[in-house]
Design an enzyme around this catalytic site. Structure first.
Site, PDB file in Angstrom:
ATOM      1  N   ARG A  27       0.895  -1.027   0.047  1.00 58.92           N
ATOM      2  CA  ARG A  27      -0.051   0.086   0.078  1.00 58.92           C
ATOM      3  C   ARG A  27       0.965   1.318  -0.052  1.00 58.92           C
ATOM      4  O   ARG A  27       0.468   2.386  -0.290  1.00 58.92           O
ATOM      5  CB  ARG A  27      -1.018  -0.044   1.114  1.00 58.92           C
ATOM      6  CG  ARG A  27      -1.881  -1.214   1.416  1.00 58.92           C
ATOM      7  CD  ARG A  27      -2.760  -0.861   2.494  1.00 58.92           C
ATOM      8  NE  ARG A  27      -3.565   0.187   2.385  1.00 58.92           N
ATOM      9  CZ  ARG A  27      -4.926   0.299   2.013  1.00 58.92           C
ATOM     10  NH1 ARG A  27      -5.051  -0.908   1.465  1.00 58.92           N
ATOM     11  NH2 ARG A  27      -5.497   1.350   2.178  1.00 58.92           N
ATOM     12  N   GLY A 102      -4.675   8.916   4.650  1.00 57.75           N
ATOM     13  CA  GLY A 102      -5.628  10.090   4.214  1.00 57.75           C
ATOM     14  C   GLY A 102      -5.268  11.220   4.075  1.00 57.75           C
ATOM     15  O   GLY A 102      -3.899  11.629   4.317  1.00 57.75           O
ATOM     16  N   GLU A 481      -4.373  -1.102 -21.665  1.00 58.29           N
ATOM     17  CA  GLU A 481      -4.171  -1.640 -20.487  1.00 58.29           C
ATOM     18  C   GLU A 481      -2.753  -2.295 -20.598  1.00 58.29           C
ATOM     19  O   GLU A 481      -1.901  -2.254 -19.621  1.00 58.29           O
ATOM     20  CB  GLU A 481      -4.954  -3.091 -20.193  1.00 58.29           C
ATOM     21  CG  GLU A 481      -4.625  -3.825 -19.108  1.00 58.29           C
ATOM     22  CD  GLU A 481      -4.582  -3.231 -17.676  1.00 58.29           C
ATOM     23  OE1 GLU A 481      -4.906  -1.937 -17.712  1.00 58.29           O
ATOM     24  OE2 GLU A 481      -4.100  -3.690 -16.685  1.00 58.29           O
ATOM     25  N   LYS A 603      -0.989   0.911  -4.483  1.00 54.23           N
ATOM     26  CA  LYS A 603      -2.053  -0.126  -4.979  1.00 54.23           C
ATOM     27  C   LYS A 603      -3.560   0.426  -4.858  1.00 54.23           C
ATOM     28  O   LYS A 603      -4.397  -0.094  -5.831  1.00 54.23           O
ATOM     29  CB  LYS A 603      -1.916  -1.234  -3.890  1.00 54.23           C
ATOM     30  CG  LYS A 603      -2.905  -2.556  -4.223  1.00 54.23           C
ATOM     31  CD  LYS A 603      -2.441  -3.235  -5.347  1.00 54.23           C
ATOM     32  CE  LYS A 603      -3.381  -4.343  -5.872  1.00 54.23           C
ATOM     33  NZ  LYS A 603      -3.183  -4.642  -7.427  1.00 54.23           N
TER      34      LYS A 603
HETATM   35  C1  G6P Z   1      -4.182   2.223  -8.528  1.00 49.40           C
HETATM   36  C2  G6P Z   1      -3.503   0.912  -8.953  1.00 49.40           C
HETATM   37  C3  G6P Z   1      -4.040   0.470 -10.375  1.00 49.40           C
HETATM   38  C4  G6P Z   1      -5.557   0.371 -10.218  1.00 49.40           C
HETATM   39  C5  G6P Z   1      -6.411   1.649  -9.789  1.00 49.40           C
HETATM   40  C6  G6P Z   1      -7.764   1.613  -9.655  1.00 49.40           C
HETATM   41  O1  G6P Z   1      -3.687   3.259  -9.465  1.00 49.40           O
HETATM   42  O2  G6P Z   1      -2.243   1.057  -8.912  1.00 49.40           O
HETATM   43  O3  G6P Z   1      -3.621  -0.863 -10.541  1.00 49.40           O
HETATM   44  O4  G6P Z   1      -6.245   0.034 -11.529  1.00 49.40           O
HETATM   45  O5  G6P Z   1      -5.516   1.876  -8.702  1.00 49.40           O
HETATM   46  O6  G6P Z   1      -7.838   0.702  -8.378  1.00 49.40           O
HETATM   47  P1  G6P Z   1      -8.940  -0.068  -7.982  1.00 49.40           P
HETATM   48  O7  G6P Z   1      -8.800  -0.591  -6.715  1.00 49.40           O
HETATM   49  O8  G6P Z   1     -10.258   0.904  -7.891  1.00 49.40           O
HETATM   50  O9  G6P Z   1      -9.398  -1.081  -8.914  1.00 49.40           O
END
Ligand code: G6P
Length: 608
Positions: A27, A102, A481, A603
């Site tokens: 994270r 946050g 992607e 993440k």
């Molecule tokens: C971050 C991650 C991405 C992910 C995006 C949306 O940028 O690094 O891999 O696609 O957030 O995240 P979520 O958890 O909403 O799919």
């Protein structure tokens, strides 16, 4: 984003907290810190860099005695990733330690107020104001100090609080951002997500916004904003520890790529019974589906790319207009939305701030909302009217792989189910599509098996500075992607282009140094792609083609070839992304990049 953990029990806290931090490290990994209360004082150690640095400084936590503490892994927002800016932060006289995930939006005003009162700040963070406010409001009543402090804060925050004078007691507060409580025997925990806790307990409580919790070794009590005790359901986590560990792979990303056949199967199989798709869990009836006159699919990053694929498939099968839109744009657009709009929010983590905000905006305008989410009990899952869970299991690598392909699987399921409910499919086509869905797990495996040579291609192409991914329609969505995967983990600049757009500007950048990855998996558009390939080759570019297994025409066009197994054309984007994930992985590995934790990325993006 930042990860937090708290523990209170009878065992030594710091080693348990460090173990939790390691599991949360995906994270945020700019810096880490731990604080424990022991004999009426708080002991704290912080380290910039990874949790390993913190473990080194504390002999894996053994150097800190005390059975109650909090810990944090940081993804910097306010202030550089230094030891001083790392969390926890202490109050002026060391009475309180706080960890935070946050952004506190009114921190500048609060800091000015506290400084005017004579408090000297040590860090550049927004969080430090919380520690000072806690001490200011503490009159012997821990809970009241936490509540009064929280009432002063604006923004999104999850807080964990430790007090030197309150042995064995912890508080945590949630106001936008993920927070769960873990219930043990004679010990209790809080954490940003279940991966931090699965090794110790499977019984968890999902906190909601505006709630605070008090933890002692024997008891967990949850209160609402007014301080009134409230009852919460206890959920049982089905993930096991192995699912959150590398299992012999060099990186989580590779492990998660290899897990895709199983993850896609877990998402699809249980929803098909006797040849029929059953998505009763969405809560949407045939009548409600019939009332929908527009679908908006939203998400961020890869989830948005899944939304784009979903648009093609749902429109094609259901004949309902579909928009795919980035959540960060949708939330600020004056979109035309009413009770006949279905919003599909796509998110692996279920905690992405922009996606949550876009949902709130659309739901306030009357849209029905279906969430496609991986993390059970996450904010998005709880906010939506109905949820279709992807069953990818925990995803640890920052760059999503199985999270994305299971989102595609869920969108395909929805598209076929909805089309059938709307009477848009005859029986033969319906059963053909259901078979197509059931074939996807083995096709995902075939996509892995067909492309084991990709590591050699990566040896050849890893030195590129810029490259382009081109495709049309769903291949264009897959190109977006594939390009994102490469750039986020290898730091090589790459762009995805709709192949037909090349000649409207981008072709100016094509020369003999350029590698173009050309996705040619749509049979009806194959010849169009050949024209685009010839355009870039005429400018000296090299071409890495991605074509359907057995299609020999690609050999005449491309310098190197990746393969995707043949499948139902509408579902091609799923197996097709796998060779591109592998390509990105091996290129990043050739370049010695930190694959699971790419620089500057998080993440789960729980702040705007
Ligand atoms: C971050 C991650 C991405 C992910 C995006 C949306 O940028 O690094 O891999 O696609 O957030 O995240 P979520 O958890 O909403 O799919």
């Amino acid at each position: 984003m930042c990860g937090i953990v708290g523990f209170t029990g009878t065992a030594q806290a710091a080693p348990i907290l460090l173990d939790g931090l390691r599991r949360l490290e995906y994270r945020g990994y700019d810096s880490a810190g731990v604080a424990v209360a022991d004999a009426g004082r708080i002991e704290m150690v912080k380290a910039s860099g990874s949790v390993a640095n913190l473990a080194g400084k504390t002999s894996d936590g053994a150097a800190l005695s005390g059975t109650c503490g909090i810990a944090h892994t940081r993804w910097a927002t306010h202030g550089a990733p230094t030891d001083t800016n790392a969390h926890p932060h202490l109050s002026e006289h060391g009475l309180f330690a706080v960890v935070h995930n946050g952004i506190i939006e009114n921190f500048a005003a609060l800091r000015a107020e506290l400084e005017a009162g004579g408090i000297a700040f040590r860090s550049e963070t927004d969080t430090e104001v919380v520690a000072h406010l806690l001490e200011k409001y503490y009159d012997g009543d821990f809970k009241r100090a936490v509540m009064r402090t929280a009432a002063r804060l604006e923004g999104s925050y999850v807080l964990g609080v430790l007090c030197a004078r309150e042995p064995g007691r912890l508080f945590c507060v949630k106001e936008a951002g993920p927070l769960i409580l873990g219930l043990g025997v004679g010990e209790n925990y809080f954490a940003s997500d279940v991966t931090a806790l699965v090794a110790r307990t499977k019984n968890v409580v999902y906190m909601d916004d505006g709630e605070l919790a008090e933890l002692t070794p024997e008891r967990v009590t949850v209160y609402d904003r007014t301080g009134r005790e409230i009852a919460k359901d206890v959920s049982h986590v089905v993930w096991n520890v192995e699912a959150a560990e590398k299992g012999g792979y060099e990186h989580f990303m590779l492990k998660e790529i290899m897990e895709q056949p199983r993850a896609v199967k877990s998402t699809i199989e249980p929803r098909i019974r006797g040849g029929e798709i059953d998505l009763g869990e969405t809560g949407l009836t045939a009548g409600e589906l019939g009332d929908i006159d527009k679908i908006i699919i939203t998400g961020c990053g890869s989830a948005y790319h899944a939304a784009v694929v979903g648009k093609y498939v749902i429109e094609s099968l259901c004949r309902i207009p579909v928009e795919a839109e980035l959540a960060s744009e949708l939330r600020y657009r004056d979109a035309i939305i009413d009770g006949r709009t279905l919003l599909i929010a796509v998110s692996q983590s279920g905690e992405t701030a922009d996606t949550i905000a876009a949902m709130r905006e659309c739901m306030a305008r009357g849209a029905k909302c279906l969430a496609i989410v991986n993390v059970v009990g996450s904010t998005i899952a709880r906010l939506a009217g109905g949820v279709l869970y992807t069953r990818a299991g925990p995803e640890i690598a920052v760059a999503t792989t199985k999270g994305y392909t299971t989102q595609l699987a869920a969108l395909y399921l929805f598209a076929v189910w909805c089309a059938e409910k709307l009477g848009r499919l005859d029986e033969a086509r319906y059963s053909e599509l259901v078979s197509g869905l059931r074939a996807l797990p083995s096709l995902a495996q075939r996509a892995i098996d067909l492309n084991l040579h990709v590591r050699y291609l990566a040896e050849r192409w890893h030195g590129q500075e810029n490259l382009f991914f081109i495709g049309r329609n769903m291949d264009y969505a897959a190109a977006m992607e594939g390009s994102l995967k490469l750039k986020e983990i290898s730091y090589i600049h790459s762009e995805a282009y709709a192949a037909g757009e090349l000649k409207h500007g981008t072709i100016a950048l094509i020369d003999e140094k350029r590698l173009v990855v050309a996705l040619c998996c749509q049979e009806r558009l194959f010849d169009k792609m050949v024209s685009n390939i010839q355009e870039v080759k005429a400018r000296g570019a090299k071409v890495l083609g991605l074509a359907i297994e057995g299609d020999r025409r690609i050999f005449a066009e491309a310098d190197d070839v990746l393969y995707s197994p043949g499948c139902e054309q509408l579902f091609a984007a799923l197996p097709e992304i796998i060779p591109l994930q592998l390509f990105a992985y091996y290129v990043a590995r050739e370049n010695g990049c930190a694959i699971d934790k790419p620089r500057n990325l998080a993440k789960s993006v729980t702040v705007e």
